[in-house]
Write an enzyme that holds these catalytic residues in place. Structure first.
Site, PDB file in Angstrom:
ATOM      1  N   ASN A 132      -5.399 106.770 -28.566  1.00  0.00           N
ATOM      2  CA  ASN A 132      -5.661 105.700 -27.596  1.00  0.00           C
ATOM      3  C   ASN A 132      -4.395 105.101 -26.992  1.00  0.00           C
ATOM      4  O   ASN A 132      -4.455 104.401 -25.973  1.00  0.00           O
ATOM      5  CB  ASN A 132      -6.490 104.580 -28.238  1.00  0.00           C
ATOM      6  CG  ASN A 132      -7.941 104.956 -28.456  1.00  0.00           C
ATOM      7  OD1 ASN A 132      -8.625 104.368 -29.299  1.00  0.00           O
ATOM      8  ND2 ASN A 132      -8.432 105.938 -27.718  1.00  0.00           N
ATOM      9  N   ASP A 171     -18.373 104.020 -29.075  1.00  0.00           N
ATOM     10  CA  ASP A 171     -18.013 104.586 -27.778  1.00  0.00           C
ATOM     11  C   ASP A 171     -18.887 104.000 -26.672  1.00  0.00           C
ATOM     12  O   ASP A 171     -20.056 103.663 -26.899  1.00  0.00           O
ATOM     13  CB  ASP A 171     -18.186 106.109 -27.825  1.00  0.00           C
ATOM     14  CG  ASP A 171     -17.429 106.810 -26.721  1.00  0.00           C
ATOM     15  OD1 ASP A 171     -16.568 106.167 -26.088  1.00  0.00           O
ATOM     16  OD2 ASP A 171     -17.705 107.998 -26.487  1.00  0.00           O
TER      17      ASP A 171
END
Length: 250
Positions: free
Chosen positions: A74, A26
């Site tokens: 996503n 991340d």
């Protein structure tokens, strides 16, 4: 006798290297934003760091390194970013395959690849095939993966087997359920020993919900492109100093 590996002035027990490390990579977008760059520049830098961390993990004796590369959620990002992310495996394997081969690293993928664009899917399948005879660390990309989807699909597979009289309800236990999850291809290493999430976020974001029942977790404030081999050694050291009881008493 416990063998000691000294790395960056940190002493690691070679007998207690986590067999399976999973990483939520991340912070790519924030890394780029801090530098006044487009988000995709962060993803590109993060891709380059995959090679660095994978080679270090391999040399430390990790058996499986799973990287959460693209989640089922996503797809909700802007199409320009999704298209770039779909191109990353093509770029990654196009550039780094020789080094993966040199380091005896084997490529796996965990996810719903049928929903991935054909060109991306084909390059992933090609990488898996080209490294299938390697005997070192498994570099496992969780691509188009979601923990809830994994559990739902496993449930459907089991129900279908019951409908086809291949199973009865009493056959269902934890072992059978695990064998129907996407991570079954990892065999004895399907459950991560250690999860590392970069960027300072402290959630698991629908990642390996079943598999991480007893996974040790470390949340780093470092953005993924800045996460270094030295950070990996430090996190393994932290792991080795955890008391893992698995719900029992020592």
């Amino acid at each position: 006798m416990t063998q000691i590996l000294e790395d960056n002035n940190i002493k690691l027990s070679q007998d207690n290297i986590p067999s399976h490390i999973a990483v939520i990579m991340d912070g790519n977008g924030r890394w780029a934003k801090k530098r006044g760059l487009p988000r995709v520049a962060g993803h590109k830098e993060g891709m380059n760091n995959v090679k660095t961390i994978a080679i270090k993990a391999s040399k430390l004796g990790v058996k499986v390194l799973t990287l959460y590369a693209f989640s089922t959620e996503n797809w909700g990002r802007p199409s320009t970013e999704v298209n770039f992310l779909m191109k990353l495996p093509i770029d990654f394997f196009g550039v780094f395959m020789p080094e993966l081969m040199q380091n005896n690293i084997r490529v796996f993928a965990t996810g719903i690849l049928d929903d991935v664009p054909e060109k991306t899917r084909n390059i992933i399948i090609k990488a898996i095939d080209e490294t299938k005879n390697n005997t070192g660390m498994i570099l496992n990309f969780a691509f188009n993966y979601g923990g809830r989807a994994d559990i739902l699909e496993a449930t459907k597979r089991i129900v279908k087997k019951i409908q086809n009289d291949e199973l009865v309800i009493d056959d269902i236990d934890e072992s059978l359920f695990s064998k129907n999850l996407l991570t079954n291809t990892l065999k004895g290493f399907s459950d991560p020993d250690l999860l590392i999430r970069t960027s300072g976020e402290t959630r698991i974001s629908n990642f390996m919900l079943w598999q991480m029942a007893y996974t040790e977790m470390i949340f780093e404030d470092i953005l993924w492109p800045d996460y270094s081999p030295e950070n990996l050694v430090e996190d393994i050291y932290k792991f080795q100093n955890r008391d893992r009881r698995f719900g029992k008493l020592n």
